[in-house]
Design a protein around this motif. Structure first.
Motif, PDB file in Angstrom:
ATOM      1  N   UNK A 207       0.822  -1.216   0.000  1.00 38.00           N
ATOM      2  CA  UNK A 207       0.000   0.000   0.000  1.00 38.00           C
ATOM      3  C   UNK A 207       0.852   1.261   0.000  1.00 38.00           C
ATOM      4  N   UNK A 208       2.126   1.112   0.382  1.00 41.04           N
ATOM      5  CA  UNK A 208       3.062   2.234   0.348  1.00 41.04           C
ATOM      6  C   UNK A 208       4.010   2.128  -0.836  1.00 41.04           C
ATOM      7  N   UNK A 209       3.786   1.136  -1.695  1.00 47.74           N
ATOM      8  CA  UNK A 209       4.613   0.841  -2.886  1.00 47.74           C
ATOM      9  C   UNK A 209       6.061   0.553  -2.523  1.00 47.74           C
ATOM     10  N   UNK A 210       6.303   0.054  -1.314  1.00 46.28           N
ATOM     11  CA  UNK A 210       7.663  -0.317  -0.914  1.00 46.28           C
ATOM     12  C   UNK A 210       8.020  -1.682  -1.498  1.00 46.28           C
ATOM     13  N   UNK A 211       7.040  -2.576  -1.539  1.00 44.27           N
ATOM     14  CA  UNK A 211       7.211  -3.889  -2.161  1.00 44.27           C
ATOM     15  C   UNK A 211       5.840  -4.355  -2.630  1.00 44.27           C
ATOM     16  N   UNK A 212       5.772  -5.581  -3.134  1.00 41.80           N
ATOM     17  CA  UNK A 212       4.494  -6.128  -3.588  1.00 41.80           C
ATOM     18  C   UNK A 212       3.786  -6.942  -2.508  1.00 41.80           C
ATOM     19  N   UNK A 213       4.357  -6.994  -1.312  1.00 44.96           N
ATOM     20  CA  UNK A 213       3.798  -7.798  -0.231  1.00 44.96           C
ATOM     21  C   UNK A 213       2.509  -7.158   0.289  1.00 44.96           C
ATOM     22  N   UNK A 214       1.418  -7.880   0.130  1.00 44.21           N
ATOM     23  CA  UNK A 214       0.122  -7.370   0.578  1.00 44.21           C
ATOM     24  C   UNK A 214      -0.606  -8.399   1.434  1.00 44.21           C
ATOM     25  N   UNK A 215       0.166  -9.334   2.005  1.00 45.14           N
ATOM     26  CA  UNK A 215      -0.440 -10.422   2.781  1.00 45.14           C
ATOM     27  C   UNK A 215      -0.733 -10.034   4.221  1.00 45.14           C
ATOM     28  N   UNK A 216      -0.222  -8.891   4.658  1.00 45.23           N
ATOM     29  CA  UNK A 216      -0.434  -8.465   6.035  1.00 45.23           C
ATOM     30  C   UNK A 216       0.239  -7.129   6.257  1.00 45.23           C
ATOM     31  N   UNK A 217       0.186  -6.662   7.490  1.00 43.73           N
ATOM     32  CA  UNK A 217       0.832  -5.386   7.811  1.00 43.73           C
ATOM     33  C   UNK A 217       2.341  -5.488   7.620  1.00 43.73           C
ATOM     34  N   UNK A 218       2.932  -4.397   7.212  1.00 45.91           N
ATOM     35  CA  UNK A 218       4.391  -4.337   7.120  1.00 45.91           C
ATOM     36  C   UNK A 218       4.955  -4.341   8.534  1.00 45.91           C
ATOM     37  N   UNK A 219       5.757  -5.357   8.853  1.00 44.03           N
ATOM     38  CA  UNK A 219       6.290  -5.492  10.207  1.00 44.03           C
ATOM     39  C   UNK A 219       7.610  -4.751  10.319  1.00 44.03           C
ATOM     40  N   UNK A 220       7.650  -3.767  11.191  1.00 43.90           N
ATOM     41  CA  UNK A 220       8.848  -2.964  11.415  1.00 43.90           C
ATOM     42  C   UNK A 220       9.620  -3.526  12.615  1.00 43.90           C
ATOM     43  N   UNK A 221      10.914  -3.227  12.703  1.00 47.22           N
ATOM     44  CA  UNK A 221      11.697  -3.708  13.843  1.00 47.22           C
ATOM     45  C   UNK A 221      11.111  -3.230  15.173  1.00 47.22           C
ATOM     46  N   UNK A 222      11.334  -4.001  16.220  1.00 48.29           N
ATOM     47  CA  UNK A 222      10.766  -3.682  17.533  1.00 48.29           C
ATOM     48  C   UNK A 222      11.332  -2.402  18.119  1.00 48.29           C
ATOM     49  N   UNK A 223      12.487  -1.950  17.572  1.00 51.71           N
ATOM     50  CA  UNK A 223      13.066  -0.706  18.082  1.00 51.71           C
ATOM     51  C   UNK A 223      12.772   0.491  17.176  1.00 51.71           C
ATOM     52  N   UNK A 224      11.884   0.314  16.196  1.00 50.42           N
ATOM     53  CA  UNK A 224      11.517   1.430  15.321  1.00 50.42           C
ATOM     54  C   UNK A 224      10.900   2.537  16.177  1.00 50.42           C
ATOM     55  N   UNK A 225      11.309   3.779  15.984  1.00 50.36           N
ATOM     56  CA  UNK A 225      10.841   4.883  16.850  1.00 50.36           C
ATOM     57  C   UNK A 225       9.386   5.249  16.586  1.00 50.36           C
TER      58      UNK A 225
END
Length: 460
Positions: free
Chosen positions: A123-141
């Motif tokens: 949805x952000x055109x970062x990749x074609x992955x649309x199977x779920x939420x984009x998982x960010x690292x646990x330390x992402x601010x």
């Protein structure tokens, strides 16, 4: 060669737009075939953390999430299967504008208010992955702008290099030319020799010095392959067209892209006796990392131990000595293979790898130790462990020799049709790494070890 503009600018950053930089690269012979964005324009998306995720009262596939957006807590109705408490993901807040001019407003989903949208990477055109939420690292601010956090304003430059410019199959090589073209300083990362903390070494023998004049090895023990590849490294690899695999493979690929030196890491515990660089013997076979079984052709150069072949030299490693999740000790190799003798060998097996692409065109024959030190530095930072001393075997008689070539000042104007001042000629040549000695009629020039295409005056 595919290169991230932001990565390039960590080495040299002229005051030039992407368009101006691309034009300059093309005009100095490194033609820019295309410029791509990492993600299409969007705004109003931040790093968020799901505090709780409860079942929607009237929809089996929806969850009602309480989300920390940094400056406020908001309620989001989400249908992603991986929506869960503790997950950090991109949140498009009310008022955000997503790619395609899709504006985010307050909405009600099956009677429950939703104040924004948690996003998949597609949805952000970062990749074609649309199977779920984009998982960010646990330390992402939490609360950080996602474009800034993920460096999404980066551009991807694809260079159409001619075969003689193997020196530019690396960020370092391209940066060197850019620095000279814009008269800017080159900012190399600090790579200090690593002081060995263990004594372990593996003996090395070269039985085919004409094909492999230099081979270096180092033992690294106590690595933890459960540790992930750093985000910056994974992003730079993926933007260069390489898939992140594991921390060991990623580090070797990273150094190859950064400096231009292919590297390979073996599982130390799978090696017997020591390393032998030799030609194949009759009826030998090797199962490669891609699972194919190759019947080896006469004259093929191998990396072997005292019992078996381990790898097609400069092309691909073998499956039986490859690094796996259970690996705790590595043997890292860094070698120079003679380009003329590597040419066509990979294709004869139906292969074309990043390593063979570089070796066939010519790798800097003085780069091996520097690259090994860089890889060691990154291994220790990424997967830990302790490193032994570097073992090096070299045949000086078989290493390339760059003979000095006379460049006459009058020939420059004669061949190029323009006059270049002497100080500018010297600035360009020295900036590109040439050793020059001033002569009455011009300059006696010795090419650096990374330039295999400088044998005649006309080349200069």
């Amino acid at each position: 060669m595919i290169i991230s503009e932001q990565w390039l600018r960590t080495w040299v950053s002229p005051e030039a737009t992407t368009q101006a930089l691309s034009h300059k690269l093309t005009m100095i012979g490194l033609e820019v075939d295309s410029v791509a964005t990492v993600a299409e324009p969007f705004s109003g998306v931040v790093v968020a953390e799901i505090i709780s995720a409860e079942q929607h009262p009237d929809a089996d596939k929806l969850r009602v999430c309480l989300v920390d957006a940094g400056d406020e807590h908001v309620q989001i109705v989400c249908g992603a299967p991986n929506a869960r408490a503790g997950l950090r993901a991109p949140l498009a807040k009310v008022g955000a504008v997503l790619p395609g001019n899709f504006k985010i407003k307050k909405a009600k989903l099956r009677g429950v208010e939703s104040q924004g949208m948690l996003c998949a990477s597609a949805e952000l055109t970062i990749s074609e992955d649309n199977d779920g939420l984009m998982e960010l690292p646990s330390n992402a601010p939490v609360g950080a702008d996602i474009r800034e956090y993920l460096s999404l304003d980066d551009k991807i430059l694809e260079l159409g290099l001619t075969p003689n410019r193997a020196d530019c199959l690396s960020v370092r090589g391209v940066a060197r030319d850019v620095a000279v073209a814009f008269d800017e300083a080159l900012m190399e990362p600090e790579i200090a020799p690593f002081a060995a903390t263990i004594d372990d070494q593996l003996p090395i023998a070269i039985d085919a010095p004409a094909k492999c004049p230099r081979y270096l090895g180092r033992v690294i023990k106590g690595v933890d392959l459960s540790k992930p590849t750093p985000d910056y490294m994974r992003d730079r690899l993926e933007r260069a067209g390489l898939r992140s695999i594991d921390a060991v493979v990623d580090v070797t690929n990273y150094v190859m892209l950064e400096l231009g030196q292919p590297l390979h890491a073996f599982d130390l515990d799978q090696l017997s006796g020591g390393i032998v660089v030799r030609e194949c013997r009759d009826a030998e076979q090797l199962t490669l990392l891609d699972g194919t079984v190759q019947s080896l052709e006469a004259g093929t150069l191998l990396i072997a131990d005292h019992e078996k072949p381990l790898a097609l030299a400069g092309i691909m490693g073998g499956e039986n000595s490859g690094v796996s999740e259970s690996t705790t000790s590595l043997f890292l190799e860094s070698a120079f293979f003679t380009p003329e003798l590597m040419a066509g060998r990979a294709r004869s097996y139906g292969l074309h790898t990043d390593a063979s692409h570089r070796y066939e065109r010519g790798v800097d024959f003085q780069l091996q130790r520097h690259a090994m030190e860089r890889a060691t530095q990154l291994f220790i930072e990424t997967v830990g462990g302790e490193a032994g001393p570097i073992t090096e075997v070299a045949s000086d008689d078989d290493l390339p020799i760059n003979d000095a070539v006379l460049l006459r000042e009058e020939q420059i104007e004669k061949l190029l049709g323009l006059r270049i001042e002497r100080f500018e000629v010297e600035r360009i040549l020295q900036g590109l790494g040439f050793w020059i000695v001033t002569q009455e009629q011009g300059w006696l020039c010795t090419a650096p070890s990374w330039r295999f295409d400088m044998g005649l005056e006309v080349d200069l």
